[in-house]
Design an enzyme around this catalytic site. Structure first.
Site, PDB file in Angstrom:
ATOM      1  N   GLY A  63      -1.676  -0.099   2.488  1.00  0.00           N
ATOM      2  CA  GLY A  63      -0.577   0.660   2.731  1.00  0.00           C
ATOM      3  C   GLY A  63       0.678   0.141   2.008  1.00  0.00           C
ATOM      4  CD  GLU A  64       2.650  -3.821   3.276  1.00  0.00           C
ATOM      5  OE1 GLU A  64       2.911  -4.292   1.918  1.00  0.00           O
ATOM      6  OE2 GLU A  64       1.889  -4.538   3.944  1.00  0.00           O
ATOM      7  N   GLY A  65       2.622   1.324   0.084  1.00  0.00           N
ATOM      8  CA  GLY A  65       2.817   1.717  -1.236  1.00  0.00           C
ATOM      9  C   GLY A  65       2.361   0.878  -2.098  1.00  0.00           C
ATOM     10  CB  THR A  66       0.293  -2.549  -1.916  1.00  0.00           C
ATOM     11  OG1 THR A  66      -0.601  -1.643  -0.869  1.00  0.00           O
ATOM     12  CG2 THR A  66       1.356  -3.287  -1.179  1.00  0.00           C
TER      13      THR A  66
END
Length: 348
Positions: free
Chosen positions: A305-308
């Protein structure tokens, strides 16, 4: 503002431009297809990406759907805002603007923490017992997402991506995904932060019961009933990005669940989505197929997640966007046109 469909009539001209580049036809494979997809969205190369990480807490954690303590949400928000975590590292490495947005974290941040305050509530309600949000809260979260994208566009960013942080949000995303796609709950529900087989079954049971409790299946109704403030913000943000013709790098399972809602509201949204990677999370492939999106750029088994995933794919996207406008043609390079030779021989 209605979402305009992509003008597919330009496809042939773009393909012909690609064939004039000084290389054998088809030699860039999927990268060339990505170049055309980006060019259909925007005529110029993209060089400035903004990543909005929306954060919120979830009442459903009361049902034991995760082993992660809820305080991790606010702790990670502080970490990200200070440039920490994988998202902070990757954003810094690629010169990406990163903004952490508190949509509904059960914590009061200080102005000095660097977290943007757009808080709607101290977390959503337990969607097994009642709707996670009321309609007003849901629409407000969506509007916040839209406004932030508009501001990033006005600031000169030409591509956008979204990340999320919220303990328990995989349960919300799975409930949304199952409700709107009619896929079985166990096919779109993963282990999150390391659930055992028994724990995973209990998580699926909670979601099944919640779906039975609330039979609403309209996009906004589903979002309010089962979503999180951060997911609702992403739904609005995805719609706004499409309205502004911004290429949108789609991250993993949770952002794709938000995209399912966005596309149910505005079907043309999906034409502006660029799947960055195939998440290792259960059901992500099914959601991408449901939306009819092209094959993701990367398949690395990531599920953080986190946009990684979007951050990891960004250099490839930026590079691909330059092919049609900046790569030399046969004529400009003074190279024999091998594509024309192949055509003369009937090979291509």
């Amino acid at each position: 503002m209605p979402i305009q469909p992509i003008d597919k009539n330009r496809m042939h001209a773009l393909q012909q431009t690609l064939l004039q580049k000084a290389m054998p036809p088809g030699s860039l494979g999927e990268l060339a297809a990505l170049a055309i997809r980006i060019a259909l969205i925007t005529p110029r190369p993209v060089s400035r990406l903004s990543l909005l990480i929306f954060a919120g807490d979830h009442g459903i954690v009361e049902e034991g759907v995760t082993h992660s303590p809820q305080e991790i949400t606010w702790q990670q928000c502080l970490n990200f805002a200070k440039g920490g975590g994988a998202c902070g590292l990757f954003a810094r490495a690629h010169g990406v603007d990163l903004t952490v947005v508190d949509m509904g974290v059960a914590h009061q941040f200080l102005p000095s923490d660097g977290v943007l305050d757009r808080k709607i509530g101290m977390g959503t309600r337990n969607f097994l017992r009642e709707d996670a949000m009321d309609a007003k809260q849901c629409l407000l979260a969506m509007q916040c997402g839209r406004l932030l994208v508009r501001q990033k566009k006005q600031a000169g960013f030409d591509a956008i991506a979204f990340g999320e942080m919220g303990v328990g949000n995989t349960s919300s995303a799975s409930a949304i995904a199952s409700a709107l796609t009619c896929l079985k709950v166990d096919s779109v529900t993963g282990r999150g932060s390391g659930l055992s087989d028994c724990d995973l079954k209990a998580k699926c049971d909670v979601i099944e019961l919640a779906l039975k409790r609330n039979p609403v299946r309209t996009p906004l109704g589903v979002l309010a009933a089962f979503g999180g403030f951060e997911i609702a913000a992403m739904v609005g943000a995805i719609i706004e990005a499409a309205a502004l013709s911004l290429p949108t790098l789609l991250d993993g399972f949770i952002t794709t669940a938000a995209a399912v809602v966005s596309c149910a509201i505005e079907p043309n949204c999906k034409e502006y989505l660029i799947p960055a990677h195939l998440s290792g999370m259960q059901g992500h492939d099914l959601l991408l197929d449901y939306l009819g999106l092209p094959r993701p750029i990367l398949d690395l088994g990531m599920q953080l997640g986190e946009g990684t995933g979007a951050l990891t794919a960004w250099p490839i996207v930026s590079q691909a966007s330059r092919i049609l406008t900046e790569m030399t043609s046969f004529s400009h390079a003074g190279v024999t046109d091998s594509t024309s030779l192949l055509r003369e021989k009937g090979i291509f």
